[in-house]
Design an enzyme around this catalytic site. Structure first.
Site, PDB file in Angstrom:
ATOM      1  N   ARG A  46      -8.352  26.930  15.748  1.00 54.03           N
ATOM      2  CA  ARG A  46      -7.641  26.787  14.464  1.00 54.03           C
ATOM      3  C   ARG A  46      -7.223  28.136  13.894  1.00 54.03           C
ATOM      4  O   ARG A  46      -6.222  28.217  13.177  1.00 54.03           O
ATOM      5  CB  ARG A  46      -8.555  26.105  13.451  1.00 54.03           C
ATOM      6  CG  ARG A  46      -8.618  24.607  13.638  1.00 54.03           C
ATOM      7  CD  ARG A  46      -9.560  24.012  12.633  1.00 54.03           C
ATOM      8  NE  ARG A  46      -8.877  23.851  11.362  1.00 54.03           N
ATOM      9  CZ  ARG A  46      -8.871  22.720  10.683  1.00 54.03           C
ATOM     10  NH1 ARG A  46      -9.533  21.673  11.131  1.00 54.03           N
ATOM     11  NH2 ARG A  46      -8.247  22.623   9.539  1.00 54.03           N
ATOM     12  N   LYS A 143     -20.826  19.516  26.248  1.00 53.62           N
ATOM     13  CA  LYS A 143     -21.684  18.680  25.420  1.00 53.62           C
ATOM     14  C   LYS A 143     -21.561  19.070  23.945  1.00 53.62           C
ATOM     15  O   LYS A 143     -21.118  20.180  23.676  1.00 53.62           O
ATOM     16  CB  LYS A 143     -23.135  18.798  25.882  1.00 53.62           C
ATOM     17  CG  LYS A 143     -23.694  20.209  25.727  1.00 53.62           C
ATOM     18  CD  LYS A 143     -25.154  20.261  25.991  1.00 53.62           C
ATOM     19  CE  LYS A 143     -25.909  19.828  24.756  1.00 53.62           C
ATOM     20  NZ  LYS A 143     -27.110  20.641  24.486  1.00 53.62           N
ATOM     21  N   GLU A 211     -38.288  27.470  25.672  1.00 58.30           N
ATOM     22  CA  GLU A 211     -37.453  28.506  25.044  1.00 58.30           C
ATOM     23  C   GLU A 211     -38.247  29.204  23.944  1.00 58.30           C
ATOM     24  O   GLU A 211     -39.104  28.581  23.312  1.00 58.30           O
ATOM     25  CB  GLU A 211     -36.216  27.870  24.424  1.00 58.30           C
ATOM     26  CG  GLU A 211     -35.323  27.180  25.429  1.00 58.30           C
ATOM     27  CD  GLU A 211     -34.028  26.737  24.769  1.00 58.30           C
ATOM     28  OE1 GLU A 211     -33.049  27.476  24.853  1.00 58.30           O
ATOM     29  OE2 GLU A 211     -34.024  25.662  24.149  1.00 58.30           O
ATOM     30  N   HIS A 235     -29.849  18.089  30.586  1.00 58.52           N
ATOM     31  CA  HIS A 235     -30.378  19.021  31.589  1.00 58.52           C
ATOM     32  C   HIS A 235     -31.623  18.482  32.307  1.00 58.52           C
ATOM     33  O   HIS A 235     -31.720  18.532  33.528  1.00 58.52           O
ATOM     34  CB  HIS A 235     -30.734  20.365  30.940  1.00 58.52           C
ATOM     35  CG  HIS A 235     -29.653  20.910  30.047  1.00 58.52           C
ATOM     36  ND1 HIS A 235     -28.321  20.822  30.369  1.00 58.52           N
ATOM     37  CD2 HIS A 235     -29.709  21.546  28.843  1.00 58.52           C
ATOM     38  CE1 HIS A 235     -27.606  21.387  29.403  1.00 58.52           C
ATOM     39  NE2 HIS A 235     -28.419  21.826  28.469  1.00 58.52           N
ATOM     40  N   LYS A 333     -38.509  24.511  21.553  1.00 54.81           N
ATOM     41  CA  LYS A 333     -38.126  25.803  20.978  1.00 54.81           C
ATOM     42  C   LYS A 333     -39.391  26.485  20.460  1.00 54.81           C
ATOM     43  O   LYS A 333     -40.365  25.818  20.117  1.00 54.81           O
ATOM     44  CB  LYS A 333     -37.171  25.604  19.802  1.00 54.81           C
ATOM     45  CG  LYS A 333     -35.925  24.768  20.142  1.00 54.81           C
ATOM     46  CD  LYS A 333     -34.778  25.634  20.543  1.00 54.81           C
ATOM     47  CE  LYS A 333     -33.514  24.821  20.774  1.00 54.81           C
ATOM     48  NZ  LYS A 333     -32.592  25.458  21.709  1.00 54.81           N
TER      49      LYS A 333
HETATM   50  C1  BG6 Z   1     -28.116  23.994  25.592  1.00 55.53           C
HETATM   51  C2  BG6 Z   1     -28.867  23.562  24.362  1.00 55.53           C
HETATM   52  O1  BG6 Z   1     -27.518  22.904  26.213  1.00 55.53           O
HETATM   53  O2  BG6 Z   1     -29.014  24.627  26.502  1.00 55.53           O
HETATM   54  C3  BG6 Z   1     -29.576  24.727  23.718  1.00 55.53           C
HETATM   55  O3  BG6 Z   1     -27.958  22.984  23.435  1.00 55.53           O
HETATM   56  C4  BG6 Z   1     -30.425  25.454  24.708  1.00 55.53           C
HETATM   57  O4  BG6 Z   1     -30.361  24.282  22.617  1.00 55.53           O
HETATM   58  C5  BG6 Z   1     -29.637  25.778  25.973  1.00 55.53           C
HETATM   59  O5  BG6 Z   1     -30.880  26.654  24.101  1.00 55.53           O
HETATM   60  C6  BG6 Z   1     -30.542  26.323  27.046  1.00 55.53           C
HETATM   61  O6  BG6 Z   1     -29.776  26.801  28.126  1.00 55.53           O
HETATM   62  P1  BG6 Z   1     -30.316  27.948  29.065  1.00 55.53           P
HETATM   63  O7  BG6 Z   1     -29.290  28.071  30.131  1.00 55.53           O
HETATM   64  O8  BG6 Z   1     -30.449  29.180  28.211  1.00 55.53           O
HETATM   65  O9  BG6 Z   1     -31.644  27.477  29.577  1.00 55.53           O
END
Ligand code: BG6
Length: 482
Positions: A46, A143, A211, A235, A333
């Protein structure tokens, strides 16, 4: 559909994903001379930029996100010259005419939507009306592809109205990761594992994606989704499908995806009767990660919330191969470390001839990140004269991918996925029936949580989720591999 495209249209080109991943990936591909010479990248968003202003934004993103040794003035010039920018408000159908004009008569165009899902419908309609959905056009979608089965179907229907399935590329960036594809090589490029890869040989499987980050700046998106929908629906279920699927006859889009979808459809529902014994929800409170104090989720968000930032599940694949084998999944997280791995725990030997010596069953450890490694634990004799009986120890057989392939640069997952999109190869993209099978299973869990009022349990940031996540496996005599 294997002709490389001449135009790549990037929607959401000024967004975070585009700056951190997509444009740097395209640069890296260009630096390796992998992009078609004639490829033009037409960026849209945009923001009221013109092409030179956008090029400046991209140059700054490359400075930040591309390794300095990959950069060169020649490649910078070549890459930046590929870019054009068209400012576009997707809700205004007329805006697409300018885009169509920029593409011209090109027969081959790949379109990448990295925008809010609410814009998918109008964008697809606008593209189709502007003649950008013809036989040479492919559509890739980032996504979230919906937030439940019903909303994902709406998106899929909108896509299908303009782009047939064989030109639709649904992205799950985990499928672009090297070690995820290596899982296929490991399973189907060796004779060693397959005879044992079933309920007779395997006790259980663990999949962890941990994470250390918290909410980051994604409150608007994340708080509506939570860990189950953000990470498990896509995933983790893709990883599970790759671990559990039957051997595909060929490494081609239909063969691989046919096998994955069978697994996803065989997942035993976790519903209101089993949700409390088979799932754990958590939300982080304040704590410390890597020695640094961090705030609670609710504090980061600025309000209380019922969203889970951690989830652990005990899943089953109801088919002959996997009868009675639990698949433990967990993601969250603000966990102690960033770590993704798959553990395949084999069964113990049926009888030990070694008396009191403790035998540990073999374990295959597939580490996806931060390091890419495959390790197999084996029992070995500890050196010595054994006057008090044989001593055995579990020792790892290690394939350090970094060493085995030291001369090969590790690519960002999006490099692989973007190149496959440009070249029209669909194997590493998710098919509609897979996404819908994933949502079907996830929706049942959420309905179970709702029916039983199952709220997230607190865990202090820097811990492996709430204690209930430990109990989930320990009940079966299994410990998480931390
Ligand atoms: C994303 C999620 O699809 O994957 C995130 O929306 C997440 O919340 C991320 O942090 C993790 O990806 P990667 O490749 O860093 O493990």
């Amino acid at each position: 559909m294997s002709e490389p495209c001449t135009h790549l249209l990037l929607f959401g080109a000024t967004g975070d994903l585009s700056k951190r991943m997509l444009l740097p990936s395209l640069y890296n591909l260009d630096a390796d001379c992998l992009l078609p010479d004639c490829l033009r990248i037409i960026a849209t968003a945009r923001s009221e930029f013109d092409t030179p202003a956008f090029v400046a934004v991209v140059a700054a993103a490359l400075d930040q996100f591309v390794d300095a040794e990959r950069r060169s003035p020649v490649c910078d010039a070549r890459f930046l010259a590929r870019l054009a920018y068209v400012s576009l408000d997707a809700s205004k159908p007329d805006a697409f005419a300018e885009l169509a004009a920029a593409v011209g008569d090109s027969a081959q165009v790949s379109i990448f939507l990295s925008t809010a899902p609410s814009l998918f419908g109008p964008t697809i309609a606008g593209l189709a009306a502007a003649g950008l959905a013809g036989p040479g056009a492919r559509l890739a979608l980032e996504k979230p592809l919906g937030s439940d089965l019903a909303s994902s179907r709406l998106i899929n229907d909108a896509v299908a109205a303009a782009y047939p399935e064989d030109r639709t590329f649904r992205i799950d960036h985990y499928l672009g990761k090297e070690t995820v594809q290596n899982l296929l090589a490991l399973r189907f490029g060796n004779t060693l594992f397959e005879p044992l890869w079933n309920a007779a040989g395997i006790d259980h499987v663990q999949i962890t994606i941990a994470e250390t980050v918290g909410l980051e700046s994604r409150a608007g998106y994340y708080d509506g989704m939570g860990a189950l929908r953000d990470m498990v629906q896509n995933h983790m279920l893709q990883l599970l499908a790759l671990v559990a699927m039957e051997p595909p006859a060929r490494f081609d889009p239909a063969s691989v995806r046919d096998e994955k979808v069978k697994v996803l459809r065989s997942l035993r529902p976790i519903d209101r009767r089993t949700v409390e014994s088979h799932s754990v929800r958590g939300q982080y409170t304040s704590g410390a990660v890597a020695g640094q104090p961090v705030k609670a989720y609710a504090e980061e968000l600025g309000k209380t919330s019922g969203t889970e930032t951690f989830v652990a599940l005990k899943a089953h694949v109801d088919n002959w191969r996997w009868q009675g084998v639990p698949f433990y999944l967990r993601t969250g997280k603000r966990l102690p470390e960033r770590m993704s791995e798959i553990i395949v725990q084999f069964r113990p030997v049926p009888h030990s001839m070694f008396g009191d010596a403790v035998l540990k069953a073999n374990k295959l450890v597939i580490s996806l990140q931060p390091d890419e490694n495959v390790g197999l634990t084996m029992m070995a004799k500890a050196p010595g004269l054994d006057r008090e009986g044989l001593k055995l120890r579990s020792v790892p057989l290690h394939i350090g991918m970094d060493n085995a392939f030291a001369d090969v640069r590790r690519r960002i997952a999006y490099e692989r996925l973007l190149l496959d999109l440009i070249e029209g190869k669909q194997t590493l993209f998710v098919r509609r029936d897979e996404v819908e099978a994933q949502w079907t299973w996830i929706d049942q869990i959420r309905a179970g949580w709702e029916a039983t009022d199952m709220a997230p349990k607190p865990y202090a940031a820097g811990n492996w989720g709430p204690p209930a996540a430990i109990a989930l496996t320990e009940r079966n005599g299994v410990s998480w591999h931390d």
